[in-house]
Write a protein that holds these residues in place. Structure first.
Motif, PDB file in Angstrom:
ATOM      1  N   ARG A   1       0.820  -1.222   0.000  1.00 19.98           N
ATOM      2  CA  ARG A   1       0.000   0.000   0.000  1.00 19.98           C
ATOM      3  C   ARG A   1       0.849   1.264   0.000  1.00 19.98           C
ATOM      4  O   ARG A   1       0.312   2.368  -0.056  1.00 19.98           O
ATOM      5  CB  ARG A   1      -0.941   0.008   1.196  1.00 19.98           C
ATOM      6  CG  ARG A   1      -2.011  -1.078   1.146  1.00 19.98           C
ATOM      7  CD  ARG A   1      -2.830  -1.081   2.417  1.00 19.98           C
ATOM      8  NE  ARG A   1      -3.474   0.188   2.641  1.00 19.98           N
ATOM      9  CZ  ARG A   1      -3.699   0.709   3.849  1.00 19.98           C
ATOM     10  NH1 ARG A   1      -3.280   0.083   4.936  1.00 19.98           N
ATOM     11  NH2 ARG A   1      -4.301   1.866   3.982  1.00 19.98           N
ATOM     12  N   GLY A   2       2.146   1.114   0.063  1.00 23.98           N
ATOM     13  CA  GLY A   2       3.018   2.262  -0.084  1.00 23.98           C
ATOM     14  C   GLY A   2       3.832   2.601   1.137  1.00 23.98           C
ATOM     15  O   GLY A   2       3.543   2.165   2.255  1.00 23.98           O
ATOM     16  N   PRO A   3       4.859   3.415   0.939  1.00 25.70           N
ATOM     17  CA  PRO A   3       5.691   3.891   2.034  1.00 25.70           C
ATOM     18  C   PRO A   3       5.039   5.079   2.730  1.00 25.70           C
ATOM     19  O   PRO A   3       4.120   5.698   2.188  1.00 25.70           O
ATOM     20  CB  PRO A   3       6.982   4.320   1.323  1.00 25.70           C
ATOM     21  CG  PRO A   3       6.501   4.744  -0.036  1.00 25.70           C
ATOM     22  CD  PRO A   3       5.335   3.863  -0.376  1.00 25.70           C
ATOM     23  N   VAL A   4       5.537   5.390   3.914  1.00 25.79           N
ATOM     24  CA  VAL A   4       5.078   6.553   4.678  1.00 25.79           C
ATOM     25  C   VAL A   4       6.260   7.514   4.798  1.00 25.79           C
ATOM     26  O   VAL A   4       7.337   7.129   5.259  1.00 25.79           O
ATOM     27  CB  VAL A   4       4.588   6.157   6.075  1.00 25.79           C
ATOM     28  CG1 VAL A   4       4.086   7.377   6.839  1.00 25.79           C
ATOM     29  CG2 VAL A   4       3.479   5.106   5.967  1.00 25.79           C
ATOM     30  N   TYR A   5       6.041   8.761   4.369  1.00 22.96           N
ATOM     31  CA  TYR A   5       7.094   9.775   4.393  1.00 22.96           C
ATOM     32  C   TYR A   5       6.709  10.924   5.321  1.00 22.96           C
ATOM     33  O   TYR A   5       5.535  11.132   5.628  1.00 22.96           O
ATOM     34  CB  TYR A   5       7.323  10.341   2.986  1.00 22.96           C
ATOM     35  CG  TYR A   5       7.800   9.330   1.978  1.00 22.96           C
ATOM     36  CD1 TYR A   5       9.076   8.807   2.025  1.00 22.96           C
ATOM     37  CD2 TYR A   5       6.956   8.896   0.947  1.00 22.96           C
ATOM     38  CE1 TYR A   5       9.514   7.875   1.090  1.00 22.96           C
ATOM     39  CE2 TYR A   5       7.379   7.972   0.013  1.00 22.96           C
ATOM     40  CZ  TYR A   5       8.661   7.461   0.088  1.00 22.96           C
ATOM     41  OH  TYR A   5       9.085   6.539  -0.841  1.00 22.96           O
ATOM     42  N   GLU A   6       7.718  11.679   5.721  1.00 23.24           N
ATOM     43  CA  GLU A   6       7.467  12.897   6.478  1.00 23.24           C
ATOM     44  C   GLU A   6       6.757  13.913   5.573  1.00 23.24           C
ATOM     45  O   GLU A   6       6.982  13.939   4.359  1.00 23.24           O
ATOM     46  CB  GLU A   6       8.782  13.488   6.988  1.00 23.24           C
ATOM     47  CG  GLU A   6       9.515  12.612   7.988  1.00 23.24           C
ATOM     48  CD  GLU A   6       8.761  12.459   9.304  1.00 23.24           C
ATOM     49  OE1 GLU A   6       7.850  13.267   9.574  1.00 23.24           O
ATOM     50  OE2 GLU A   6       9.079  11.516  10.059  1.00 23.24           O
ATOM     51  N   PRO A   7       5.897  14.768   6.155  1.00 25.04           N
ATOM     52  CA  PRO A   7       5.157  15.756   5.346  1.00 25.04           C
ATOM     53  C   PRO A   7       6.053  16.690   4.533  1.00 25.04           C
ATOM     54  O   PRO A   7       5.612  17.235   3.519  1.00 25.04           O
ATOM     55  CB  PRO A   7       4.353  16.533   6.400  1.00 25.04           C
ATOM     56  CG  PRO A   7       4.225  15.595   7.552  1.00 25.04           C
ATOM     57  CD  PRO A   7       5.495  14.811   7.569  1.00 25.04           C
ATOM     58  N   GLN A   8       7.302  16.876   4.969  1.00 24.43           N
ATOM     59  CA  GLN A   8       8.196  17.809   4.287  1.00 24.43           C
ATOM     60  C   GLN A   8       8.384  17.485   2.810  1.00 24.43           C
ATOM     61  O   GLN A   8       8.662  18.364   1.996  1.00 24.43           O
ATOM     62  CB  GLN A   8       9.573  17.821   4.962  1.00 24.43           C
ATOM     63  CG  GLN A   8      10.377  16.539   4.734  1.00 24.43           C
ATOM     64  CD  GLN A   8      11.657  16.488   5.538  1.00 24.43           C
ATOM     65  OE1 GLN A   8      11.626  16.349   6.759  1.00 24.43           O
ATOM     66  NE2 GLN A   8      12.778  16.600   4.865  1.00 24.43           N
ATOM     67  N   TRP A   9       8.224  16.210   2.437  1.00 26.78           N
ATOM     68  CA  TRP A   9       8.431  15.833   1.037  1.00 26.78           C
ATOM     69  C   TRP A   9       7.221  16.164   0.173  1.00 26.78           C
ATOM     70  O   TRP A   9       7.331  16.192  -1.045  1.00 26.78           O
ATOM     71  CB  TRP A   9       8.763  14.344   0.932  1.00 26.78           C
ATOM     72  CG  TRP A   9       9.978  13.942   1.715  1.00 26.78           C
ATOM     73  CD1 TRP A   9      10.041  13.099   2.789  1.00 26.78           C
ATOM     74  CD2 TRP A   9      11.326  14.386   1.501  1.00 26.78           C
ATOM     75  NE1 TRP A   9      11.318  12.983   3.255  1.00 26.78           N
ATOM     76  CE2 TRP A   9      12.136  13.763   2.481  1.00 26.78           C
ATOM     77  CE3 TRP A   9      11.936  15.253   0.574  1.00 26.78           C
ATOM     78  CZ2 TRP A   9      13.515  13.983   2.564  1.00 26.78           C
ATOM     79  CZ3 TRP A   9      13.301  15.463   0.660  1.00 26.78           C
ATOM     80  CH2 TRP A   9      14.084  14.836   1.639  1.00 26.78           C
ATOM     81  N   GLY A  10       6.060  16.370   0.789  1.00 29.02           N
ATOM     82  CA  GLY A  10       4.880  16.799   0.055  1.00 29.02           C
ATOM     83  C   GLY A  10       4.327  15.785  -0.922  1.00 29.02           C
ATOM     84  O   GLY A  10       3.700  16.164  -1.920  1.00 29.02           O
ATOM     85  N   LEU A  11       4.516  14.504  -0.650  1.00 33.20           N
ATOM     86  CA  LEU A  11       4.039  13.465  -1.573  1.00 33.20           C
ATOM     87  C   LEU A  11       2.615  13.033  -1.227  1.00 33.20           C
ATOM     88  O   LEU A  11       2.197  13.114  -0.066  1.00 33.20           O
ATOM     89  CB  LEU A  11       4.971  12.263  -1.534  1.00 33.20           C
ATOM     90  CG  LEU A  11       6.398  12.518  -2.016  1.00 33.20           C
ATOM     91  CD1 LEU A  11       7.226  11.258  -1.896  1.00 33.20           C
ATOM     92  CD2 LEU A  11       6.415  13.038  -3.444  1.00 33.20           C
ATOM     93  N   PRO A  12       1.857  12.574  -2.215  1.00 32.43           N
ATOM     94  CA  PRO A  12       0.482  12.121  -1.958  1.00 32.43           C
ATOM     95  C   PRO A  12       0.446  10.962  -0.974  1.00 32.43           C
ATOM     96  O   PRO A  12       1.365  10.142  -0.913  1.00 32.43           O
ATOM     97  CB  PRO A  12      -0.009  11.686  -3.346  1.00 32.43           C
ATOM     98  CG  PRO A  12       0.864  12.425  -4.319  1.00 32.43           C
ATOM     99  CD  PRO A  12       2.207  12.522  -3.659  1.00 32.43           C
ATOM    100  N   GLU A  13      -0.604  10.888  -0.211  1.00 34.31           N
ATOM    101  CA  GLU A  13      -0.819   9.763   0.691  1.00 34.31           C
ATOM    102  C   GLU A  13      -1.069   8.499  -0.127  1.00 34.31           C
ATOM    103  O   GLU A  13      -1.547   8.564  -1.272  1.00 34.31           O
ATOM    104  CB  GLU A  13      -2.023  10.029   1.602  1.00 34.31           C
ATOM    105  CG  GLU A  13      -1.753  11.023   2.710  1.00 34.31           C
ATOM    106  CD  GLU A  13      -0.789  10.487   3.741  1.00 34.31           C
ATOM    107  OE1 GLU A  13      -0.980   9.362   4.224  1.00 34.31           O
ATOM    108  OE2 GLU A  13       0.186  11.202   4.060  1.00 34.31           O
ATOM    109  N   PRO A  14      -0.748   7.332   0.445  1.00 39.35           N
ATOM    110  CA  PRO A  14      -1.049   6.085  -0.254  1.00 39.35           C
ATOM    111  C   PRO A  14      -2.510   6.015  -0.682  1.00 39.35           C
ATOM    112  O   PRO A  14      -3.409   6.377   0.071  1.00 39.35           O
ATOM    113  CB  PRO A  14      -0.720   5.010   0.787  1.00 39.35           C
ATOM    114  CG  PRO A  14       0.338   5.646   1.628  1.00 39.35           C
ATOM    115  CD  PRO A  14      -0.033   7.103   1.710  1.00 39.35           C
ATOM    116  N   ALA A  15      -2.735   5.588  -1.910  1.00 42.49           N
ATOM    117  CA  ALA A  15      -4.077   5.574  -2.495  1.00 42.49           C
ATOM    118  C   ALA A  15      -4.753   4.228  -2.266  1.00 42.49           C
ATOM    119  O   ALA A  15      -4.214   3.194  -2.632  1.00 42.49           O
ATOM    120  CB  ALA A  15      -3.993   5.868  -3.990  1.00 42.49           C
ATOM    121  N   ASP A  16      -5.933   4.256  -1.650  1.00 46.02           N
ATOM    122  CA  ASP A  16      -6.694   3.032  -1.423  1.00 46.02           C
ATOM    123  C   ASP A  16      -7.953   2.974  -2.281  1.00 46.02           C
ATOM    124  O   ASP A  16      -8.823   2.131  -2.046  1.00 46.02           O
ATOM    125  CB  ASP A  16      -7.085   2.914   0.051  1.00 46.02           C
ATOM    126  CG  ASP A  16      -5.930   2.391   0.914  1.00 46.02           C
ATOM    127  OD1 ASP A  16      -5.013   1.783   0.357  1.00 46.02           O
ATOM    128  OD2 ASP A  16      -5.969   2.611   2.129  1.00 46.02           O
TER     129      ASP A  16
END
Length: 261
Positions: free
Chosen positions: A239-254
């Motif tokens: 379902r994807g990796p979890v990153y710190e908000p600083q990278w600004g990447l989309p949340e894992p899509a379900d």
């Protein structure tokens, strides 16, 4: 410019993520498609390698673009060169310090298990299957032993190349949606076959072959030979990796599970 991509794929059509001699992997297909847009070879690094038959709803990769292209080219253009079963969902420029794997502080997996007497037809290759009735409460009680930092050697494949079997499980749960049992796991990282071995052990508990306390005992004994067999890859989704908000990447899509769960 460093670019991050969000990718989804069905693992049944591929020999896993990592490039292999003879091709047939997701990485091979993606790098060919990226090269078609860039006009030269492009190497892509992923957040988490998946085995043959394992799916991904949001694999994250990064690459250093050797030429300037609009973001749409890294989505629609790349998709035009990808085979069926894999697609880029989004593209986003990221700081040069970003690394798809090393910038992630956690990863999420989901396992879908069809629990009925008849094997899957429509969902063949997309769900695991077990024919005997399963006790949801027993499996939920067993899951309660998993959160925290543990040595997961009992759930580690023999060929696992991880430097340490110690991982921090942040979340482990199972719920029922009709004939489907949904297992969700989030951890700092996962060992090779770890989720499939956990699901196999939980199924043993669910069918009444072992008590819920067995999973805690296995964690203490740290012996893979004592745990349940490895379960099928068919129902496993990264379902994807979890990153710190600083990278600004989309949340894992379900959204791929919409209408199913």
């Amino acid at each position: 410019m460093r670019i991050a991509l969000g990718i989804e794929y069905g693992g049944g059509a591929f020999r896993g993520w990592q490039s292999q001699a003879g091709g047939g992997t997701v990485q091979d297909a993606l790098e060919v498609a990226l090269a078609a847009i860039a006009g030269q070879r492009v190497g892509a690094l992923c957040a988490g390698r998946t085995d043959a038959g394992v799916h991904a709803t949001q694999q994250v990769v990064h690459f250093d673009a050797p030429v300037e292209r609009p973001l749409s080219a890294w989505v629609r253009g790349v998709n035009a060169h990808l085979p069926e079963g894999v697609a880029v969902r989004w593209a986003q420029p990221v700081d040069s310090a970003f690394h798809a794997r090393f910038s992630a502080h956690a990863r999420r997996y989901r396992y879908l298990l069809l629990n009925r007497q008849q094997r899957p037809g429509l969902w063949q290759g997309r769900v695991g299957w077990f024919h005997l009735p399963l006790d949801l409460a027993a499996m939920q009680a067993a899951c309660a032993a998993l959160p925290g930092e543990h040595d997961f050697s009992a759930f580690r494949a023999a060929g696992c190349q991880a430097k340490s079997p110690v991982k921090r499980m942040r979340h482990a749960a199972v719920r029922q949606c009709g004939a489907l049992f949904v297992f969700d796991f989030e951890a700092s990282a996962f060992l090779h076959h770890m989720v499939r071995n956990l699901v196999g052990t939980l199924v043993y508990i669910g069918k009444g072959a072992r008590p819920p306390t067995w999973i805690g005992e296995l964690l203490q004994m740290q012996d893979r030979r004592l745990a349940a067999p490895t379960f099928s890859p068919a129902g496993l989704y990264f379902r994807g990796p979890v990153y710190e908000p600083q990278w600004g990447l989309p949340e894992p899509a379900d959204d791929v599970f919409d209408g199913l769960l």
